[in-house]
Design an enzyme around this catalytic site. Structure first.
Site, PDB file in Angstrom:
ATOM      1  CG  PHE A  88      -1.860   1.266   1.131  1.00 55.95           C
ATOM      2  CD1 PHE A  88      -3.035   1.234   0.395  1.00 55.95           C
ATOM      3  CD2 PHE A  88      -1.494   2.459   1.743  1.00 55.95           C
ATOM      4  CE1 PHE A  88      -3.846   2.366   0.286  1.00 55.95           C
ATOM      5  CE2 PHE A  88      -2.303   3.599   1.640  1.00 55.95           C
ATOM      6  CZ  PHE A  88      -3.472   3.551   0.920  1.00 55.95           C
ATOM      7  CG  ASP A 122       5.635   4.070   1.841  1.00 53.86           C
ATOM      8  OD1 ASP A 122       5.617   4.803   2.846  1.00 53.86           O
ATOM      9  OD2 ASP A 122       4.672   3.949   1.064  1.00 53.86           O
ATOM     10  CE  LYS A 159      -1.131   7.045   6.665  1.00 58.67           C
ATOM     11  NZ  LYS A 159      -0.758   5.943   5.794  1.00 58.67           N
TER      12      LYS A 159
HETATM   13  C1  LIG Z   1      -0.942   6.027   4.309  1.00 63.71           C
HETATM   14  C2  LIG Z   1       0.157   5.529   3.481  1.00 63.71           C
HETATM   15  C3  LIG Z   1       0.463   6.119   2.239  1.00 63.71           C
HETATM   16  C4  LIG Z   1      -0.377   7.215   1.630  1.00 63.71           C
HETATM   17  O1  LIG Z   1      -0.444   8.365   2.405  1.00 63.71           O
HETATM   18  P1  LIG Z   1      -1.615   9.434   2.147  1.00 63.71           P
HETATM   19  O2  LIG Z   1      -1.225  10.605   3.017  1.00 63.71           O
HETATM   20  O3  LIG Z   1      -2.895   8.802   2.559  1.00 63.71           O
HETATM   21  O4  LIG Z   1      -1.581   9.764   0.698  1.00 63.71           O
HETATM   22  C5  LIG Z   1       1.549   5.633   1.551  1.00 63.71           C
HETATM   23  N1  LIG Z   1       2.292   4.619   2.031  1.00 63.71           N
HETATM   24  C6  LIG Z   1       2.024   4.032   3.205  1.00 63.71           C
HETATM   25  C7  LIG Z   1       2.892   2.921   3.692  1.00 63.71           C
HETATM   26  C8  LIG Z   1       0.937   4.441   3.967  1.00 63.71           C
HETATM   27  O5  LIG Z   1       0.647   3.828   5.099  1.00 63.71           O
END
Ligand SMILES: *Cc1c(COP(=O)(O)O)cnc(C)c1O
Length: 403
Positions: free
Chosen positions: A142, A227, A256
């Site tokens: 994700f 990520d 985040k």
């Molecule tokens: C939440 C998340 C995203 C996307 O972030 P948004 O601010 O919702 O666009 C990307 N990668 C990971 C691992 C995430 O948990």
């Protein structure tokens, strides 16, 4: 459900695009690990906005930084300098042990930015023939919701109906080093990996896997892009989840919690060899690097620098995972996690995770299901031991009573 809550929910259901299915609670205020709904009922937040609230609701130092900046300057665009971006980027790169950082807003934008940077690195530095750059991604990944990103998702619901998709991505099973090795070729510029897969249900890779990914990337001249949008900034008991295997990726993607739970703030952090390929006009964002976000982000880095919250996350996380694992309840198939981050995998025959989260809501605990069979727990790192125990008692109660 009270009339007031019902009214608020109906309003949203009437006017919001139906792309969410929230639990039936309408939150009005928050402080630390607690929120209060429109009827004055209190709940312990065991989701933390998917880790965006690592520092809790309205962390005093972060709110102070935001308020002070609101009274000075809110936006310049990057057509000009502002006096907040420099100190923020200096402190952030120092925290990450990298040379440069590029601030954006949402996490998905951070991922898109990293994709552009590693592709350009591939052409300019590695010498991949134009238009051939390949990025390896993982099953059940994700990384956000843009068209390019959902194009390499393996979740049918995230993809279906949104094509055609961007080419240049290959997907291998998560945790399988051999599959990764086979997937890398001369055109591969990067491996894009979550050190722990959050949305997939807090999937922790096998021991030694991240170290092997690092090794392969180094051997084959491929950038390792971590990520850490959800796993980073203290969630797993260290500043970055990669640290648990002593791994330093070439590129960090952060988001985040970087915005302190106040504003959207993401960043790509890497050395000059990578981010230096982006020259004026090749990338940008109107709001990226705005003074409010930078003032908050700088305070977030300051909060993390002491290491206190990372330690708390490690210590309380151990307690949380032990309590859940030792429960021995038939409804629980497996408990995965690291630090204050747990995926409670339910037995297949048992009542779905959604119904259990609704039962938890009744008992004053906010948690969210993922993929029908997993309850995800990620309390703010500032949670007290007593509050954590209080929440876990209720979690175990629900796992016991409901199916
Ligand atoms: C939440 C998340 C995203 C996307 O972030 P948004 O601010 O919702 O666009 C990307 N990668 C990971 C691992 C995430 O948990």
């Amino acid at each position: 459900m009270t009339d007031r809550t019902q009214e608020e929910i109906e309003l949203v259901e009437r006017y919001s695009a139906p792309n969410y299915h929230p639990l039936p609670v309408v939150i009005a205020t928050g402080e630390g690990a607690w929120v209060t709904d429109v009827d004055g009922k209190r709940y312990l937040d065991m989701l933390s906005a998917y880790s965006a609230l690592n520092f809790g609701h309205r962390h005093p130092a972060l709110v102070r930084a935001a308020k002070e900046q609101l009274d000075r300057l809110t936006l310049t665009s990057r057509a000009f300098h502002n006096d907040q971006i420099g100190p923020f980027l200096r402190d952030l790169t120092e925290l990450c042990g990298k040379e440069l950082a590029l601030p954006m807003n949402s996490g998905a934008e951070g991922v898109e930015t990293a994709i552009k940077a590693v592709r350009k690195w591939g052409y300019d530095v590695k010498g991949v023939p134009e238009g051939r750059a390949k990025i390896v991604t993982f099953e059940r990944n994700f990384h956000g919701r843009t068209t390019t990103i959902v194009g390499f998702s393996t979740d049918a619901l995230a993809r279906a109906g949104f094509g055609p998709f961007t080419p240049g991505f290959v997907t291998v099973p998560y945790g399988d080093a051999e599959a990764l090795e086979d997937a890398i070729d001369d055109d591969t510029v990067a491996v894009l990996i979550e050190p722990i897969q959050g949305e997939a249900g807090v999937i922790v890779p096998p021991d030694g896997y991240l170290a092997r990914v690092r090794e392969l990337c180094t051997e084959r001249n491929v950038l390792m892009v971590a990520d850490e949008i959800q796993s980073g900034l203290g969630r797993t008991g260290s500043t970055f989840a990669c640290e648990h295997e002593g791994v330093v990726p070439d590129v960090y993607i952060l988001g985040k919690a970087l915005g302190g739970g106040i504003v959207p703030l993401s960043a790509v952090v890497a050395d000059r060899e990578v981010l230096g390929v982006l020259t004026p006009g090749t990338h940008g964002s109107t709001f990226g690097g705005n003074p409010i976000a930078c003032a908050i982000g700088r305070e977030v880095v300051a909060v993390l620098r002491t290491g206190e919250l990372q330690e708390r996350s490690a210590k309380l996380g151990e307690r949380m995972l032990r309590t859940l694992r030792e429960s021995g309840l038939p409804a629980v198939r497996e408990v995965r996690g690291r630090g204050l981050w747990a995926g409670v995998e339910l037995a297949r025959h048992a009542i779905p995770a959604r119904a259990r989260c609704e039962a938890l809501l009744e008992r004053g605990v906010l948690a969210k299901d993922t993929h029908e069979t997993t309850i995800r727990l990620a309390p703010p790192l500032v949670i007290s031991e007593e509050d954590l125990d209080w929440a876990l008692e209720r979690v175990l109660g629900v796992l016991e009573e409901v199916g």
